[in-house]
Design an enzyme around this catalytic site. Structure first.
Site, PDB file in Angstrom:
ATOM      1  N   GLU A  24      87.726  20.138  25.020  1.00 15.26           N
ATOM      2  CA  GLU A  24      88.155  21.307  26.467  1.00 15.26           C
ATOM      3  C   GLU A  24      89.190  20.750  25.622  1.00 15.26           C
ATOM      4  OE1 GLU A  24      89.818  20.275  30.060  1.00 15.26           O
ATOM      5  OE2 GLU A  24      88.668  17.787  30.488  1.00 15.26           O
ATOM      6  N   LYS A 158      86.793   9.878  38.519  1.00 16.26           N
ATOM      7  CA  LYS A 158      88.477   9.289  38.494  1.00 16.26           C
ATOM      8  C   LYS A 158      87.871   9.243  40.504  1.00 16.26           C
ATOM      9  CE  LYS A 158      91.996  10.667  36.325  1.00 16.26           C
ATOM     10  NZ  LYS A 158      92.479  11.674  35.521  1.00 16.26           N
TER      11      LYS A 158
HETATM   12  N1  PSU Z   1      89.508  15.432  36.027  1.00 18.32           N
HETATM   13  C1  PSU Z   1      90.737  14.261  35.087  1.00 18.32           C
HETATM   14  N2  PSU Z   1      91.732  14.684  34.034  1.00 18.32           N
HETATM   15  C2  PSU Z   1      91.245  16.098  33.652  1.00 18.32           C
HETATM   16  C3  PSU Z   1      90.079  17.263  34.295  1.00 18.32           C
HETATM   17  C4  PSU Z   1      89.661  16.329  35.610  1.00 18.32           C
HETATM   18  O1  PSU Z   1      89.798  13.128  35.479  1.00 18.32           O
HETATM   19  O2  PSU Z   1      91.820  16.649  33.270  1.00 18.32           O
HETATM   20  C5  PSU Z   1      90.489  18.363  34.254  1.00 18.32           C
HETATM   21  C6  PSU Z   1      88.928  19.261  33.698  1.00 18.32           C
HETATM   22  O3  PSU Z   1      89.153  19.454  32.286  1.00 18.32           O
HETATM   23  C7  PSU Z   1      88.250  19.322  34.862  1.00 18.32           C
HETATM   24  C8  PSU Z   1      88.915  20.156  34.867  1.00 18.32           C
HETATM   25  O4  PSU Z   1      86.824  20.389  34.446  1.00 18.32           O
HETATM   26  O5  PSU Z   1      90.528  19.059  35.780  1.00 18.32           O
HETATM   27  C9  PSU Z   1      88.691  20.004  37.153  1.00 18.32           C
HETATM   28  O6  PSU Z   1      89.022  20.463  37.612  1.00 18.32           O
HETATM   29  P1  PSU Z   1      89.070  21.179  39.285  1.00 18.32           P
HETATM   30  O7  PSU Z   1      89.167  20.346  40.113  1.00 18.32           O
HETATM   31  O8  PSU Z   1      89.943  22.340  39.914  1.00 18.32           O
HETATM   32  O9  PSU Z   1      87.375  21.778  39.428  1.00 18.32           O
END
Ligand code: PSU
Ligand code: MN
Length: 302
Positions: A24, A158
């Site tokens: 990604e 996390k």
């Molecule tokens: N969680 C992490 N590091 C990240 C992300 C999530 O520990 O970089 C990034 C990933 O690309 C994930 C996105 O798909 O954030 C999720 O964002 P949201 O919670 O806005 O859906």
């Protein structure tokens, strides 16, 4: 049909049936600080190559969906200040408007599937945020895992998230969550979360076989492989939990909402740990890339 643009290396690998691992790019544009993000992106790609697969970092560049980035593309994306965080909802408009951005886990899964790539490595997935019963903040990543057949190798999620609720939603949606060599669901920076991994497998071959068997039944869901961060690089749990609590408090105080929440929390944690969380993040992302490549190699041998 909206066109996919393949790098020469990825096009050749897919053509010849060689193993490919999707990566990604929101982690590069929004998850990691500049200018370190470029070196880290290269290291993650190198890890995939070292295990015998071809890395396909996925992003949208000037409205073109790119499956695999040349080093020049990767360099430009990592330095681009105005990169947009692109999830499922954003893909159509990004193409139509000529945007440049990093794809989240959800968007990368969609594009990997369209490109014919089954295995995808990331750091951590999005999930159910704490307090979601009030603000409904649940990542589109979970819905994508329910509906798109791509295997996602992560270090769990996390504890900025509500991990028990995240696992409940994944169960409801029928997503297999596999602890790799562990009975416990890992919490990204830490190996422990206090929660049991719903399923456990101990080798790349077992994971590949479970994936093939599910697909053989016509199941269209994805799968989440949770690979605990290597012991020597893990952060201590109680201190990390305290830092995360502070970051969550700050997010609330500053009124951070919507797609800004996750990037905001990540940068708060990085500042509070004085870079220790960044080192751990790099190690776990590399370990996930390595495992994903091993699985992709076995899938090609079956
Ligand atoms: N969680 C992490 N590091 C990240 C992300 C999530 O520990 O970089 C990034 C990933 O690309 C994930 C996105 O798909 O954030 C999720 O964002 P949201 O919670 O806005 O859906
Ligand atoms: Mn959200």
């Amino acid at each position: 049909m909206t066109e996919l643009h393949f790098s020469l290396e990825v096009a050749a690998a897919l053509d010849e049936g060689r193993p490919v691992v999707a990566l990604e790019s929101t982690i590069l544009t929004h998850g990691l600080p500049k200018p370190d993000n470029l070196a880290i992106g290269r290291e993650i790609e190198a890890e995939v190559r070292a295990a015998g697969a071809v890395p396909a970092t996925i992003a949208v560049l000037g409205g073109e969906i790119q499956i695999g980035l040349s080093d020049q593309d990767l360099t430009a994306l990592c330095a681009f200040e105005a990169a947009i965080k692109l999830s499922r909802r954003d893909l159509g408009i990004a193409v139509a408007k000529g945007w440049t951005g990093g794809t989240t886990v959800a968007a990368t899964m969609i594009l990997a599937e369209r490109a014919g790539i089954e295995v995808f490595a990331t750091g951590g997935i999005g999930g159910v945020h704490r307090g979601a019963e009030l603000d409904f903040d649940i990542s589109a990543d979970l819905e994508e895992l329910a509906r798109t057949p791509v295997m996602v190798v992560s270090a769990g999620a996390k504890s900025i998230l509500d991990l028990p609720k995240t696992l409940e939603v994944l169960e409801t949606k029928g997503v297999p969550v596999i602890g790799y060599g562990t009975d416990e669901f890992p919490a990204f920076f830490c190996r422990e979360s206090g929660l049991k991994a719903p399923l456990r497998l101990d080798s790349a071959a077992e994971i590949a076989a479970a994936w093939r068997a599910g697909r053989g039944l016509g199941l269209e869901n994805g799968m989440l492989v949770a690979n605990p961060v290597p012991e020597e690089h893990a952060l201590p749990r109680s201190e990390t939990d305290r830092i995360i609590e502070d970051a969550l408090y700050e997010a609330k105080r500053t009124g951070t909402s919507g797609k800004q929440v996750t990037p905001y929390l990540l940068s708060e944690i990085r500042n509070a740990t004085g870079g220790a969380s960044l080192r751990t993040n790099i190690k776990l992302a590399r370990a996930n890339a390595r495992l994903a490549a091993e699985i992709a190699v076995v899938l090609r041998q079956q």
